[in-house]
Design an enzyme around this catalytic site. Structure first.
Site, mmCIF file in Angstrom:
data_model
loop_
_atom_site.group_PDB
_atom_site.id
_atom_site.type_symbol
_atom_site.label_atom_id
_atom_site.label_comp_id
_atom_site.label_asym_id
_atom_site.label_seq_id
_atom_site.Cartn_x
_atom_site.Cartn_y
_atom_site.Cartn_z
ATOM 1 N N ARG A 119 -12.311 -42.932 -27.646
ATOM 2 C CA ARG A 119 -13.559 -42.205 -27.435
ATOM 3 C C ARG A 119 -13.371 -40.799 -26.862
ATOM 4 N NH1 ARG A 119 -15.877 -46.956 -23.836
ATOM 5 N NH2 ARG A 119 -13.692 -46.750 -23.174
ATOM 6 N N HIS A 143 -10.928 -39.738 -18.166
ATOM 7 C CA HIS A 143 -12.328 -40.037 -18.502
ATOM 8 C C HIS A 143 -12.836 -41.187 -17.643
ATOM 9 C CE1 HIS A 143 -11.489 -43.757 -20.928
ATOM 10 N NE2 HIS A 143 -10.303 -43.215 -20.933
HETATM 11 CO CO CO Z 1 -8.557 -44.239 -20.622
#
Ligand code: CO
Length: 218
Positions: free
Chosen positions: A46, A98
């Site tokens: 992602r 992230h």
């Molecule tokens: Co990660």
């Protein structure tokens, strides 16, 4: 259709689209690369470097691993770093983590996950270093978010501890180092840390290249 065939079809469509916009696109692309940035990101599907930064092929040199770690014995990462810094002469090295990182989450737990224990151990060391701060965050989700940020910060500091970065700083005052966290709930990247070239680093991690040369030639 096999699922993977979708990717090959999409690739043909993409190449065709590029040619329609610019018939020399691939002639130019195949000539050379002069990326200004090295991106060290998480392998998470992602967080694709070029997509979230709207970058084009040729703009970002990319290395990704589980939880965007800079491990000083990782020959893969170090080879990428050396090539990017010494040959491509990138101006910026970005470590981008992230929120919601599975690697960081796993490192916060106590499950035995086999081989990857050894990789995640690096994140446990980050946790341990910031034990006091983290243990004072009672909300588990907030603690998780904070560890993601601290992990990025420590990996950027790890870059500055490498002889590759220190040598580049002494030779050409570049690259600058950056730590970012991508928030997939908003799509926005948050800046966590910037280390300008030539910033002070802890004495024990400093290499003295002048002495090294003297020793070499004496
Ligand atoms: Co990660």
């Amino acid at each position: 259709m096999e699922e993977y065939s979708k990717l090959l079809l999409a690739n043909k469509a993409w190449a065709q689209e590029r040619l329609e916009l610019d018939e020399d696109y691939f002639n130019n692309l195949s000539k050379d690369q002069k990326p200004l940035f090295l991106w060290i990101g998480c392998a998470d599907s992602r967080v694709p470097a070029e997509v979230v930064t709207h970058a084009q092929p040729g703009e970002v040199f990319v290395h990704r691993n589980v939880a965007n770690l800079v491990v000083h014995t990782d020959i893969n990462l170090l080879s990428v770093l050396q090539y990017a810094v010494e040959v491509l002469k990138v101006k910026h090295v970005i470590v981008c983590g992230h929120y919601g990182c599975g690697g960081v989450k796993a490192a916060m737990g106590n499950s035995d996950l086999g081989l990857i224990n050894k990789w995640l151990r690096n994140i446990k060391e980050v946790y341990n270093k910031h034990n006091y701060e983290l243990n004072n965050v009672s909300d588990e989700n907030l603690r998780f978010d904070r560890l993601v940020e601290l992990n990025v910060e420590e990996q950027v500091k790890n870059l500055s501890k490498t002889s590759i970065i220190q040598k580049a700083w002494s030779n050409r005052d570049l690259p600058h180092l950056h730590g970012w966290v991508f928030d997939m709930k908003t799509g926005i990247i948050k800046e966590i840390i910037n280390i300008e070239a030539h910033s002070e680093i802890e004495a024990i991690f400093k290499y003295n290249f002048e002495n090294e040369e003297e020793n070499t030639y004496s």
